[in-house]
Design an enzyme around this catalytic site. Structure first.
Site, PDB file in Angstrom:
ATOM      1  CE  LYS A  44     -12.271  -6.751   1.831  1.00 46.14           C
ATOM      2  NZ  LYS A  44     -11.042  -6.019   0.991  1.00 46.14           N
ATOM      3  CG  HIS A  80      -1.602  -0.777   1.133  1.00 49.73           C
ATOM      4  ND1 HIS A  80      -2.095  -1.807   2.544  1.00 49.73           N
ATOM      5  CD2 HIS A  80      -3.305  -1.822   0.035  1.00 49.73           C
ATOM      6  CE1 HIS A  80      -3.123  -2.811   2.299  1.00 49.73           C
ATOM      7  NE2 HIS A  80      -3.763  -2.414   0.882  1.00 49.73           N
ATOM      8  NE  ARG A  91      -2.098  -8.691  -3.388  1.00 49.33           N
ATOM      9  CZ  ARG A  91      -3.283  -8.214  -2.370  1.00 49.33           C
ATOM     10  NH1 ARG A  91      -3.491  -7.776  -2.277  1.00 49.33           N
ATOM     11  NH2 ARG A  91      -4.343  -9.936  -2.702  1.00 49.33           N
ATOM     12  CB  SER A 135      -4.681  -6.171   4.825  1.00 46.76           C
ATOM     13  OG  SER A 135      -3.751  -5.143   4.514  1.00 46.76           O
TER      14      SER A 135
END
Length: 163
Positions: free
Chosen positions: A42, A18, A91, A129
């Protein structure tokens, strides 16, 4: 007129990937708003306040960056800050399909807001993450995956907070 971009995400926690995207966005735009989503779906490991603090600490020495929390549509947030660009990180190919759909959705809601996709540098491409959260559950090493300010905050938290 200043070019303002928004980088939305849950940042649970913010990673070096990030941070790489943030640094590279600042070269392209005059101002960056990092928007930390509440994201009830989430079920984040860290509270919104903790995630905002981590991001703020990570970018405290950067000019033209502000950090906000939000719980509304990203395009609504963009309008409120006169932002015309949404930043999204890619990514791997697996990210592309979801991000493409999200970009089309946002464009269907407001066609004046563009989405720009940036890839992190190769050394950060594997970092997510969710990988960091999994390592934290096992008290494993994460200092090579997150900004040093974030590692310090995580280290100061009690282990019961991270379970």
């Amino acid at each position: 007129m200043k070019k303002i971009a928004i980088y939305p995400g849950t940042f649970d926690p913010i990673t070096n990937g990030h941070f790489d995207i943030i640094e590279r966005t600042l070269v392209l735009f005059d101002k960056l708003i990092i928007a930390v989503a509440i994201s009830h779906d989430k079920k984040p490991m860290f509270t919104l306040e903790q995630r905002i603090d981590m991001v703020k600490e990570s970018v405290k020495n950067m000019e033209n960056v502000i950090v906000v929390g939000f719980d509304n549509l990203t395009v609504e947030l963009a309008r409120s800050y006169n932002a015309t660009v949404l930043i999204r990180g890619l990514r791997a190919v697996s990210d592309f399909e979801y991000e493409l759909q999200l970009g089309y959705l946002n464009n269907s809601l407001d066609d004046t807001i563009e989405t720009v996709y940036l890839m992190p540098k190769l050394q950060h491409a594997f970092i997510s993450s969710s990988i960091v959260r999994n390592l934290l559950k096992f008290n494993a090493k994460t200092e090579h995956l997150v900004p040093k300010e974030v590692q310090k905050i995580i280290g100061n938290m009690s282990s019961c907070t991270l379970q």
